[in-house]
Design a protein around this motif. Structure first.
Motif, PDB file in Angstrom:
ATOM      1  N   MET A   1       0.829  -1.276  -0.060  1.00  0.00           N
ATOM      2  CA  MET A   1      -0.186  -0.050   0.050  1.00  0.00           C
ATOM      3  C   MET A   1       0.894   1.160   0.017  1.00  0.00           C
ATOM      4  SD  MET A   1      -2.984   1.222   2.506  1.00  0.00           S
ATOM      5  CE  MET A   1      -2.078   1.783   3.909  1.00  0.00           C
ATOM      6  N   LEU A   2       0.508   2.160  -0.769  1.00  0.00           N
ATOM      7  CA  LEU A   2       0.886   3.585  -0.902  1.00  0.00           C
ATOM      8  C   LEU A   2       0.088   4.662  -0.462  1.00  0.00           C
ATOM      9  CD1 LEU A   2       2.457   3.653  -4.406  1.00  0.00           C
ATOM     10  CD2 LEU A   2       3.668   3.175  -2.365  1.00  0.00           C
ATOM     11  N   THR A   3       0.704   5.495   0.565  1.00  0.00           N
ATOM     12  CA  THR A   3      -0.180   6.645   0.980  1.00  0.00           C
ATOM     13  C   THR A   3       0.496   7.873   0.178  1.00  0.00           C
ATOM     14  OG1 THR A   3      -0.599   5.700   2.995  1.00  0.00           O
ATOM     15  CG2 THR A   3      -0.650   7.975   2.884  1.00  0.00           C
ATOM     16  N   ILE A   4      -0.305   8.463  -0.595  1.00  0.00           N
ATOM     17  CA  ILE A   4       0.113   9.718  -1.631  1.00  0.00           C
ATOM     18  C   ILE A   4      -0.501  10.907  -1.262  1.00  0.00           C
ATOM     19  CG2 ILE A   4       0.129  10.228  -4.007  1.00  0.00           C
ATOM     20  CD1 ILE A   4      -0.152   7.004  -4.470  1.00  0.00           C
ATOM     21  N   PRO A   5       0.131  11.815  -0.635  1.00  0.00           N
ATOM     22  CA  PRO A   5      -0.361  13.036  -0.227  1.00  0.00           C
ATOM     23  C   PRO A   5      -0.399  13.875  -1.671  1.00  0.00           C
ATOM     24  CG  PRO A   5       1.661  12.687   0.963  1.00  0.00           C
ATOM     25  CD  PRO A   5       1.509  11.470  -0.152  1.00  0.00           C
ATOM     26  N   VAL A   6      -1.704  14.544  -1.743  1.00  0.00           N
ATOM     27  CA  VAL A   6      -2.036  15.216  -3.057  1.00  0.00           C
ATOM     28  C   VAL A   6      -2.575  16.664  -2.602  1.00  0.00           C
ATOM     29  CG1 VAL A   6      -3.567  15.256  -4.965  1.00  0.00           C
ATOM     30  CG2 VAL A   6      -2.559  13.258  -4.428  1.00  0.00           C
ATOM     31  N   SER A   7      -1.993  17.628  -3.144  1.00  0.00           N
ATOM     32  CA  SER A   7      -2.683  19.165  -2.920  1.00  0.00           C
ATOM     33  C   SER A   7      -2.770  19.721  -4.256  1.00  0.00           C
ATOM     34  CB  SER A   7      -1.458  19.974  -2.263  1.00  0.00           C
ATOM     35  OG  SER A   7      -0.421  20.061  -3.072  1.00  0.00           O
ATOM     36  N   ASP A   8      -3.428  20.709  -4.190  1.00  0.00           N
ATOM     37  CA  ASP A   8      -3.865  21.402  -5.506  1.00  0.00           C
ATOM     38  C   ASP A   8      -2.661  21.906  -6.437  1.00  0.00           C
ATOM     39  OD1 ASP A   8      -2.815  23.343  -4.044  1.00  0.00           O
ATOM     40  OD2 ASP A   8      -4.474  24.821  -4.049  1.00  0.00           O
ATOM     41  N   ARG A   9      -1.351  21.742  -5.918  1.00  0.00           N
ATOM     42  CA  ARG A   9      -0.140  21.795  -6.582  1.00  0.00           C
ATOM     43  C   ARG A   9       0.305  20.540  -7.168  1.00  0.00           C
ATOM     44  NH1 ARG A   9       1.155  24.347  -1.900  1.00  0.00           N
ATOM     45  NH2 ARG A   9       2.729  22.710  -1.217  1.00  0.00           N
ATOM     46  N   GLY A  10      -0.038  19.213  -6.619  1.00  0.00           N
ATOM     47  CA  GLY A  10       0.233  18.266  -7.269  1.00  0.00           C
ATOM     48  C   GLY A  10       0.321  16.967  -6.011  1.00  0.00           C
ATOM     49  N   ILE A  11       1.238  16.007  -6.643  1.00  0.00           N
ATOM     50  CA  ILE A  11       1.495  14.675  -5.855  1.00  0.00           C
ATOM     51  C   ILE A  11       2.672  15.347  -5.095  1.00  0.00           C
ATOM     52  CG2 ILE A  11       2.279  12.362  -5.744  1.00  0.00           C
ATOM     53  CD1 ILE A  11       0.669  12.109  -7.986  1.00  0.00           C
ATOM     54  N   ASP A  12       2.864  15.076  -3.834  1.00  0.00           N
ATOM     55  CA  ASP A  12       4.154  15.425  -2.760  1.00  0.00           C
ATOM     56  C   ASP A  12       4.971  14.098  -2.875  1.00  0.00           C
ATOM     57  OD1 ASP A  12       6.097  16.040  -1.100  1.00  0.00           O
ATOM     58  OD2 ASP A  12       4.690  16.877   0.536  1.00  0.00           O
ATOM     59  N   PHE A  13       5.827  13.974  -3.830  1.00  0.00           N
ATOM     60  CA  PHE A  13       6.345  12.758  -3.951  1.00  0.00           C
ATOM     61  C   PHE A  13       7.473  12.470  -2.778  1.00  0.00           C
ATOM     62  CE2 PHE A  13      10.185  10.325  -5.856  1.00  0.00           C
ATOM     63  CZ  PHE A  13       9.503   9.506  -6.595  1.00  0.00           C
ATOM     64  N   GLU A  14       7.916  13.429  -2.334  1.00  0.00           N
ATOM     65  CA  GLU A  14       9.059  13.023  -1.124  1.00  0.00           C
ATOM     66  C   GLU A  14       7.980  12.689   0.124  1.00  0.00           C
ATOM     67  OE1 GLU A  14      12.282  13.382  -1.476  1.00  0.00           O
ATOM     68  OE2 GLU A  14      11.822  13.960  -3.547  1.00  0.00           O
ATOM     69  N   ALA A  15       7.012  12.957   0.133  1.00  0.00           N
ATOM     70  CA  ALA A  15       6.042  12.397   1.421  1.00  0.00           C
ATOM     71  C   ALA A  15       5.286  11.241   1.075  1.00  0.00           C
ATOM     72  CB  ALA A  15       5.066  13.731   1.587  1.00  0.00           C
ATOM     73  N   ILE A  16       5.411  10.501   0.189  1.00  0.00           N
ATOM     74  CA  ILE A  16       4.631   9.160  -0.143  1.00  0.00           C
ATOM     75  C   ILE A  16       5.248   8.234   0.755  1.00  0.00           C
ATOM     76  CG2 ILE A  16       4.432   7.448  -1.835  1.00  0.00           C
ATOM     77  CD1 ILE A  16       4.569   9.401  -4.183  1.00  0.00           C
ATOM     78  N   SER A  17       4.381   7.575   1.365  1.00  0.00           N
ATOM     79  CA  SER A  17       4.889   6.422   2.513  1.00  0.00           C
ATOM     80  C   SER A  17       4.268   5.042   1.777  1.00  0.00           C
ATOM     81  CB  SER A  17       4.270   6.748   3.940  1.00  0.00           C
ATOM     82  OG  SER A  17       2.987   6.766   3.799  1.00  0.00           O
ATOM     83  N   GLN A  18       4.976   4.097   2.126  1.00  0.00           N
ATOM     84  CA  GLN A  18       4.735   2.888   1.784  1.00  0.00           C
ATOM     85  C   GLN A  18       4.536   1.830   2.755  1.00  0.00           C
ATOM     86  OE1 GLN A  18       7.538   1.682  -1.283  1.00  0.00           O
ATOM     87  NE2 GLN A  18       6.296  -0.095  -1.813  1.00  0.00           N
ATOM     88  N   ILE A  19       3.657   0.829   2.749  1.00  0.00           N
ATOM     89  CA  ILE A  19       3.492  -0.115   3.711  1.00  0.00           C
ATOM     90  C   ILE A  19       3.885  -1.765   2.856  1.00  0.00           C
ATOM     91  CG2 ILE A  19       2.065  -1.388   5.250  1.00  0.00           C
ATOM     92  CD1 ILE A  19       0.594   1.204   5.877  1.00  0.00           C
TER      93      ILE A  19
END
Length: 158
Positions: free
Chosen positions: A103-121
């Protein structure tokens, strides 16, 4: 063989065979790379083989009106995630099922995907549907064997 010895042997076998072993499982590795507006996700088994046609569920951020989206990986184990950028928050992408899961948790803002903050289980971290049911069944069987063994030993004076 005496009943008590049989029950002890049964309890030992259930304990050894009933609990999952990481050494017997095929691990799942999930790699991802950011494209312009999407995230390309590739899932592979620890052997390097593509996780073909793996079920994928995309969970939108909590509190949104979006329903989960279901899909599958392709023949190369690829799935492309392109969120609705108007729905900000943490999107979760589940790949696989049962013992083959990531599973990936993907933070998304109106500016896009915050690649550096993606976490993986990873699969080796237990999650809510991974091994809990098997462990409960094994515990119930072990308790029943113990109670049954006591009952039989008292009944037959073993």
């Amino acid at each position: 063989m005496k009943a008590k010895q049989f029950l002890v042997l049964l309890l030992v076998l259930v304990s050894l065979l009933g609990f999952p072993s990481q050494a017997l499982a095929h691990g799942v590795e999930t790699n991802y790379q950011l494209n312009i507006k999407s995230l390309e996700i590739q899932s592979l088994f620890s052997t390097g083989e593509a996780f073909k046609e793996a079920p994928v569920i995309v969970h939108p951020p909590k509190g949104s009106d979006y329903a989960p989206i279901e899909g599958m990986t392709n023949e190369q184990g690829l799935f492309v995630f392109e969120p609705d950028y108007s729905v900000t928050g943490e999107w979760e992408v589940e790949i696989g099922e049962d013992s083959h899961w990531d599973m990936l948790t993907i933070p998304v803002s109106d500016r896009g995907i915050d690649f550096e903050a993606i976490s993986q289980i990873h699969e080796d971290h237990p999650h809510h549907h991974h091994y809990l049911a098997t462990q409960i069944i094994v515990a119930v069987v072990a308790i029943c064997c113990g109670i049954g063994g006591q009952f039989l030993s008292n009944k037959f004076n073993v």
